[in-house]
Design a protein around this motif. Structure first.
Motif, PDB file in Angstrom:
ATOM      1  N   PRO A 148       4.948  -1.451  -6.320  1.00  0.00           N
ATOM      2  CA  PRO A 148       5.681  -2.714  -6.251  1.00  0.00           C
ATOM      3  C   PRO A 148       6.612  -2.755  -5.052  1.00  0.00           C
ATOM      4  O   PRO A 148       7.270  -1.769  -4.724  1.00  0.00           O
ATOM      5  CB  PRO A 148       6.462  -2.741  -7.566  1.00  0.00           C
ATOM      6  N   ALA A 149       6.652  -3.900  -4.391  1.00  0.00           N
ATOM      7  CA  ALA A 149       7.563  -4.082  -3.259  1.00  0.00           C
ATOM      8  C   ALA A 149       8.668  -5.058  -3.663  1.00  0.00           C
ATOM      9  O   ALA A 149       9.795  -4.657  -3.905  1.00  0.00           O
ATOM     10  CB  ALA A 149       6.814  -4.580  -2.029  1.00  0.00           C
ATOM     11  N   TYR A 150       8.322  -6.337  -3.787  1.00  0.00           N
ATOM     12  CA  TYR A 150       9.304  -7.329  -4.219  1.00  0.00           C
ATOM     13  C   TYR A 150       8.582  -8.629  -4.544  1.00  0.00           C
ATOM     14  O   TYR A 150       7.406  -8.802  -4.227  1.00  0.00           O
ATOM     15  CB  TYR A 150      10.374  -7.569  -3.139  1.00  0.00           C
ATOM     16  N   PHE A 193      15.288  -9.943   5.723  1.00  0.00           N
ATOM     17  CA  PHE A 193      15.877 -11.063   4.987  1.00  0.00           C
ATOM     18  C   PHE A 193      17.397 -10.897   4.877  1.00  0.00           C
ATOM     19  O   PHE A 193      18.156 -11.841   5.090  1.00  0.00           O
ATOM     20  CB  PHE A 193      15.278 -11.165   3.582  1.00  0.00           C
ATOM     21  N   ARG A 194      17.827  -9.698   4.537  1.00  0.00           N
ATOM     22  CA  ARG A 194      19.252  -9.470   4.300  1.00  0.00           C
ATOM     23  C   ARG A 194      20.063  -9.544   5.587  1.00  0.00           C
ATOM     24  O   ARG A 194      21.270  -9.788   5.545  1.00  0.00           O
ATOM     25  CB  ARG A 194      19.436  -8.114   3.616  1.00  0.00           C
ATOM     26  N   ALA A 195      19.396  -9.347   6.715  1.00  0.00           N
ATOM     27  CA  ALA A 195      20.095  -9.427   8.001  1.00  0.00           C
ATOM     28  C   ALA A 195      20.069 -10.832   8.584  1.00  0.00           C
ATOM     29  O   ALA A 195      20.704 -11.081   9.611  1.00  0.00           O
ATOM     30  CB  ALA A 195      19.464  -8.451   8.997  1.00  0.00           C
ATOM     31  N   SER A 196      19.349 -11.743   7.940  1.00  0.00           N
ATOM     32  CA  SER A 196      19.226 -13.100   8.474  1.00  0.00           C
ATOM     33  C   SER A 196      20.438 -13.933   8.087  1.00  0.00           C
ATOM     34  O   SER A 196      21.294 -13.511   7.306  1.00  0.00           O
ATOM     35  CB  SER A 196      17.951 -13.764   7.949  1.00  0.00           C
ATOM     36  N   SER A 197      20.469 -15.147   8.633  1.00  0.00           N
ATOM     37  CA  SER A 197      21.587 -16.051   8.353  1.00  0.00           C
ATOM     38  C   SER A 197      21.424 -16.788   7.027  1.00  0.00           C
ATOM     39  O   SER A 197      22.337 -17.501   6.600  1.00  0.00           O
ATOM     40  CB  SER A 197      21.705 -17.069   9.493  1.00  0.00           C
ATOM     41  N   ARG A 198      20.297 -16.602   6.374  1.00  0.00           N
ATOM     42  CA  ARG A 198      20.041 -17.295   5.115  1.00  0.00           C
ATOM     43  C   ARG A 198      20.168 -16.324   3.947  1.00  0.00           C
ATOM     44  O   ARG A 198      20.122 -15.112   4.114  1.00  0.00           O
ATOM     45  CB  ARG A 198      18.644 -17.922   5.125  1.00  0.00           C
ATOM     46  N   SER A 202       0.867  -1.165   0.000  1.00  0.00           N
ATOM     47  CA  SER A 202       0.000   0.000   0.000  1.00  0.00           C
ATOM     48  C   SER A 202       0.912   1.226   0.000  1.00  0.00           C
ATOM     49  O   SER A 202       1.938   1.237   0.678  1.00  0.00           O
ATOM     50  CB  SER A 202      -0.904   0.006   1.233  1.00  0.00           C
ATOM     51  N   LYS A 203       0.581   2.239  -0.773  1.00  0.00           N
ATOM     52  CA  LYS A 203       1.478   3.380  -0.941  1.00  0.00           C
ATOM     53  C   LYS A 203       1.820   4.017   0.396  1.00  0.00           C
ATOM     54  O   LYS A 203       0.935   4.291   1.214  1.00  0.00           O
ATOM     55  CB  LYS A 203       0.863   4.405  -1.896  1.00  0.00           C
ATOM     56  N   GLY A 204       3.120   4.223   0.611  1.00  0.00           N
ATOM     57  CA  GLY A 204       3.595   4.831   1.848  1.00  0.00           C
ATOM     58  C   GLY A 204       3.745   3.880   3.000  1.00  0.00           C
ATOM     59  O   GLY A 204       4.168   4.268   4.083  1.00  0.00           O
ATOM     60  N   ASP A 205       3.411   2.593   2.782  1.00  0.00           N
ATOM     61  CA  ASP A 205       3.447   1.619   3.874  1.00  0.00           C
ATOM     62  C   ASP A 205       4.881   1.233   4.228  1.00  0.00           C
ATOM     63  O   ASP A 205       5.265   1.208   5.393  1.00  0.00           O
ATOM     64  CB  ASP A 205       2.635   0.386   3.474  1.00  0.00           C
ATOM     65  N   GLY A 206       5.672   0.891   3.233  1.00  0.00           N
ATOM     66  CA  GLY A 206       7.067   0.528   3.471  1.00  0.00           C
ATOM     67  C   GLY A 206       7.276  -0.858   4.041  1.00  0.00           C
ATOM     68  O   GLY A 206       8.387  -1.209   4.447  1.00  0.00           O
ATOM     69  N   LYS A 207       6.209  -1.672   4.068  1.00  0.00           N
ATOM     70  CA  LYS A 207       6.339  -3.011   4.640  1.00  0.00           C
ATOM     71  C   LYS A 207       7.339  -3.856   3.862  1.00  0.00           C
ATOM     72  O   LYS A 207       8.170  -4.562   4.438  1.00  0.00           O
ATOM     73  CB  LYS A 207       4.978  -3.696   4.649  1.00  0.00           C
ATOM     74  N   GLY A 208       7.265  -3.780   2.532  1.00  0.00           N
ATOM     75  CA  GLY A 208       8.144  -4.582   1.707  1.00  0.00           C
ATOM     76  C   GLY A 208       9.609  -4.295   1.970  1.00  0.00           C
ATOM     77  O   GLY A 208      10.434  -5.216   2.061  1.00  0.00           O
ATOM     78  N   ALA A 209       9.952  -3.016   2.104  1.00  0.00           N
ATOM     79  CA  ALA A 209      11.347  -2.650   2.374  1.00  0.00           C
ATOM     80  C   ALA A 209      11.799  -3.194   3.721  1.00  0.00           C
ATOM     81  O   ALA A 209      12.942  -3.654   3.875  1.00  0.00           O
ATOM     82  CB  ALA A 209      11.502  -1.132   2.327  1.00  0.00           C
TER      83      ALA A 209
END
Length: 418
Positions: free
Chosen positions: A143-145, A108-113, A95-102
């Motif tokens: 679009p988020a990802y 994800f990028r901070a995880s061990s996988r 949803s515009k302005g939500d930022g959930k995807g980011a």
């Protein structure tokens, strides 16, 4: 009929707990699961055509729990032999302005996988899959990802497989609708069913989802509990309005290419199963004030195909914004369902012992909060830890505990506990 542990409710929490007790309990025949109907339980939110399986969370805690569950979805023989998990991927619009995807991608990028996410554009989404989303209205979305590692599971099939395995290991399954919890001198002394049967146990687990507050209310009145100590302060019954559209063979071939598609905070589209396309749309709440002046939420009725007209119209409006071509020329939704669940203010589950010492043998496993089905293979292990008194570590015990209202602040983003 006496048991050591009586589980009331055969949805994901009840079934997963029964399964894990069947693996660890010295005498599984002393474990009973009680539901209103033969399994799979028709009222449970988890008794459904399909459910989303993903590790996409803003929370490290739930991301790791989801990865643990996904490993079992992929490896447990009863699941792999039946082919219940489908790795179709998912596409998330914000949803515009939500930022959930980011926020999810950052986690994800901070995880061990390895980070499984990939970029996509509006143009890419509208031209991919033979243009199935070419008419989707994206004015309120961005679009988020995409995540090719996500997917969906055959929900009622998986639920039945796990319960059948627990029963094979000697857990008892009984049919009866609980009318009342019986208060004794040393806690709950039994439960009455509507046919007059009394079930007794040493410990009682309410895995009753949207029916939890309604079932607890008479007992809470008997105990004289204030609002802050009543289960309604921890969860609220709500329903997701679900629409199913039956596709022609040619349509099914076209739409089965789709991954799970999440339309921001507005709803979801799940891939084709048995020529049916499923869309999760609007929400419904039903809260009443009892004669004793307390708020109680519970399902509107037992017929989940009865949809309030305003809800139906709101859902149709959403579907027309997502896939308008499916409702052209007067085409109608084939079936509707209100999928009732329980929702906590912070989207955390409620897996805990009742805080009142007068009912210390009463436990809860509820508040699925629209995101808990994916944990079916593993969540019962953590419920068993609570029943055994060993706990689930500082963070798990806190997240799933009975909390004061000021601690249950709503997180940003539906079903994405922070």
């Amino acid at each position: 009929m006496e048991s050591e542990i009586l589980i009331i409710g055969a949805g994901i929490f009840g079934v997963s707990t029964a399964y894990h007790l069947s693996l660890t309990h010295p005498d599984p025949s002393r474990v009973t699961i009680l539901d209103v109907a033969p399994h799979p339980a028709p009222r449970a939110a988890s008794t459904d055509m399909n459910k989303i399986i993903r590790a996409d969370y803003t929370s490290r805690f739930y991301m790791e729990l989801a990865y643990e569950a996904m490993d079992v979805w992929e490896k447990l023989p009863i699941f792999t032999e039946a082919g219940v998990f489908h790795r179709t991927g998912w596409v998330l619009f914000d949803s515009k302005g939500d930022g959930k995807g980011a926020s999810i991608r950052k986690r994800f990028r901070a995880s061990s996988r390895a980070d499984p996410t990939v970029d996509f554009t509006v143009e890419g989404a509208q031209t991919k899959w033979n243009g199935v989303l070419s008419q989707t209205s994206l004015e309120e979305l961005e679009p988020a990802y995409a995540n090719p590692a996500a997917g969906w599971a055959d929900a009622d099939d998986a639920l039945k497989l796990l319960l059948d395995e627990a029963i094979r290991r000697k857990v008892r399954y009984e049919v009866g609708e609980v009318h009342r919890l019986i208060l004794g001198e040393n806690g709950i002394s039994g439960v009455w069913t509507t046919d007059g049967t009394v079930y007794t146990a040493h410990k009682y687990l309410l895995a009753t989802g949207a029916w939890t507050s309604q079932l607890m209310s008479p007992l809470e009145d008997e105990l004289g509990l204030p609002d802050i100590e009543r289960v309604e302060s921890q969860l609220t019954a709500y329903a997701c309005c679900v629409a199913h559209l039956r596709l022609s063979p040619d349509e099914a071939k076209l739409y089965e290419q789709l991954p799970v598609v999440v339309f921001g905070n507005r709803g979801e589209l799940l891939p084709v199963k048995s020529n049916l396309l499923k869309l999760n749309c609007s929400r419904v709440y039903n809260v009443v004030t009892t004669e004793t002046g307390h708020k109680v939420s519970f399902p509107l009725n037992h017929d989940q195909s009865i949809i309030p007209e305003a809800t139906k119209q709101e859902s149709l409006s959403l579907i027309k914004s997502w896939l308008p071509q499916l409702l052209e020329n007067g085409r109608q939704v084939d079936t509707w369902r209100l999928c009732w669940d329980s929702l906590s203010p912070d989207n955390n589950m409620l897996i805990t012992q009742h805080p009142n010492p007068k009912v210390s043998n009463l436990y809860f496993a509820a508040a699925g909060s629209a995101h808990s089905f994916k944990f079916l293979p593993v969540i019962g292990k953590y419920v068993v830890n609570v029943l055994d008194g060993t706990g689930n570590g500082e963070e798990g015990d806190h997240r799933w505990s009975w909390k004061a209202p000021e601690e249950r602040t709503s997180p940003a983003g539906c079903a994405q506990p922070s």
